[in-house]
Scaffold this active site. Structure first.
Site, PDB file in Angstrom:
ATOM      1  CG  HIS A 181       0.049   6.092  -0.792  1.00 36.72           C
ATOM      2  ND1 HIS A 181      -1.095   6.650  -1.304  1.00 36.72           N
ATOM      3  CD2 HIS A 181      -0.311   5.530   0.390  1.00 36.72           C
ATOM      4  CE1 HIS A 181      -2.106   6.443  -0.469  1.00 36.72           C
ATOM      5  NE2 HIS A 181      -1.658   5.760   0.563  1.00 36.72           N
ATOM      6  CG  HIS A 227      -1.726   1.217   1.423  1.00 34.38           C
ATOM      7  ND1 HIS A 227      -2.982   1.369   0.888  1.00 34.38           N
ATOM      8  CD2 HIS A 227      -1.451   2.380   2.074  1.00 34.38           C
ATOM      9  CE1 HIS A 227      -3.458   2.561   1.215  1.00 34.38           C
ATOM     10  NE2 HIS A 227      -2.540   3.191   1.933  1.00 34.38           N
ATOM     11  CD  GLU A 228       1.896   3.486   3.711  1.00 37.58           C
ATOM     12  OE1 GLU A 228       2.102   4.568   3.131  1.00 37.58           O
ATOM     13  OE2 GLU A 228       0.917   3.302   4.449  1.00 37.58           O
ATOM     14  CD  GLU A 247      -4.882   6.423   2.052  1.00 38.43           C
ATOM     15  OE1 GLU A 247      -4.554   5.256   2.348  1.00 38.43           O
ATOM     16  OE2 GLU A 247      -4.072   7.362   2.054  1.00 38.43           O
TER      17      GLU A 247
END
Length: 271
Positions: A140, A136-137, A197
């Protein structure tokens, strides 16, 4: 040409000439502030953050953060190269650090600078759980969400100037300006953040799968996150989707992520 028209044309010009392409979605994204400016500032801020906080080194958890981060970054490079984006990561400088802090959090700065707090480790539970957060990070960073937020903030600020000029002689100027601020926050800024997100969740599942981790682990992670408690605002007032929304999305997207993983030779997914 009056000032209001000039501002409108300036905003339109910035939007038209300052776009990039998300290599995972193929969609155009805001890029008013170039990464050539963002990345050096990001790297400097990250180094300053590390100097002001306790970096955990030499532990099993710290090593796991490093190992999983490298696997996810390698998965990203493989995906991008296979899909015609070789060289996309040239200016990224991946770094993964565990910080002694009870906060249940992790984050990534533009250019690939990632932090995990020790407080999130009991929620991740194992290597696959770390991969869910790491994917997820990293997503980004790959999707340049930081760049998009900075660019959107510039357009919002330009709009505020325009509203201020247009209402300068109105007795309701203060009310109108407050309404603009609230309206753009609820109608633009927060939905924009929630979209990022969700996008990072979806991209992260693909990266997990290519790295050999079961994307369904991400749903379990968010079930544990939800069970950990804490007051959360209604989704429309939040920068993040609700845990239930994220879990439902992950369950829907996981089969597609696994299919992507199989394209890269993954036959078994670690959980």
């Amino acid at each position: 040409m009056n000032y209001k028209t000039t501002l409108s044309l300036a905003a339109l010009f910035l939007f038209m000439v300052s776009c990039a392409t998300n290599p995972f979605t193929g969609q155009s994204t805001l890029a008013i502030v170039p990464n050539s400016q963002i990345f050096p500032a990001s790297f400097q801020q990250y180094n300053q953050f590390l100097s002001e906080n306790k970096v955990v080194r030499g532990t099993a958890d710290a090593q796991m953060i490093q190992n999983v981060g490298q696997k996810i970054a390698t998965a990203a490079e493989r995906y991008l190269t296979a899909n015609g984006n070789a060289g996309y990561l040239t200016n990224y400088r991946w770094e993964y650090n565990l910080i002694e802090d009870p906060s249940v959090n992790a984050w990534c700065m533009p250019g690939g600078k990632i932090v995990f707090y020790t407080g999130i480790m009991p929620i991740t539970q194992n290597e696959a759980g770390v991969a869910a957060v790491m994917g997820h990070e990293v997503a980004h960073a790959l999707a340049n969400h930081g760049q998009q937020r900075m660019s959107a903030a510039q357009l919002q600020a330009l709009g505020a100037v325009g509203v201020g000029v247009a209402t300068s002689n109105s007795e309701n100027a203060e009310i109108i300006n407050q309404a603009y601020g609230l309206g753009t926050t609820l109608g633009v800024t927060l939905p924009f953040s929630r979209k990022h997100e969700s996008e990072a969740d979806k991209i992260g599942l693909t990266l997990m799968a290519i790295a050999g981790y079961d994307p369904l682990v991400a749903a379990d992670l968010w079930r544990r996150m939800k069970a950990s408690g804490g007051q959360t605002p209604p989704e429309f007032l939040s920068t993040h989707p609700s845990s239930d929304t994220r879990i439902n999305n992950i369950m829907q997207w996981a089969p597609q992520a696994r299919a992507e993983g199989r394209k890269f030779g993954v036959s078994q997914f670690k959980s």
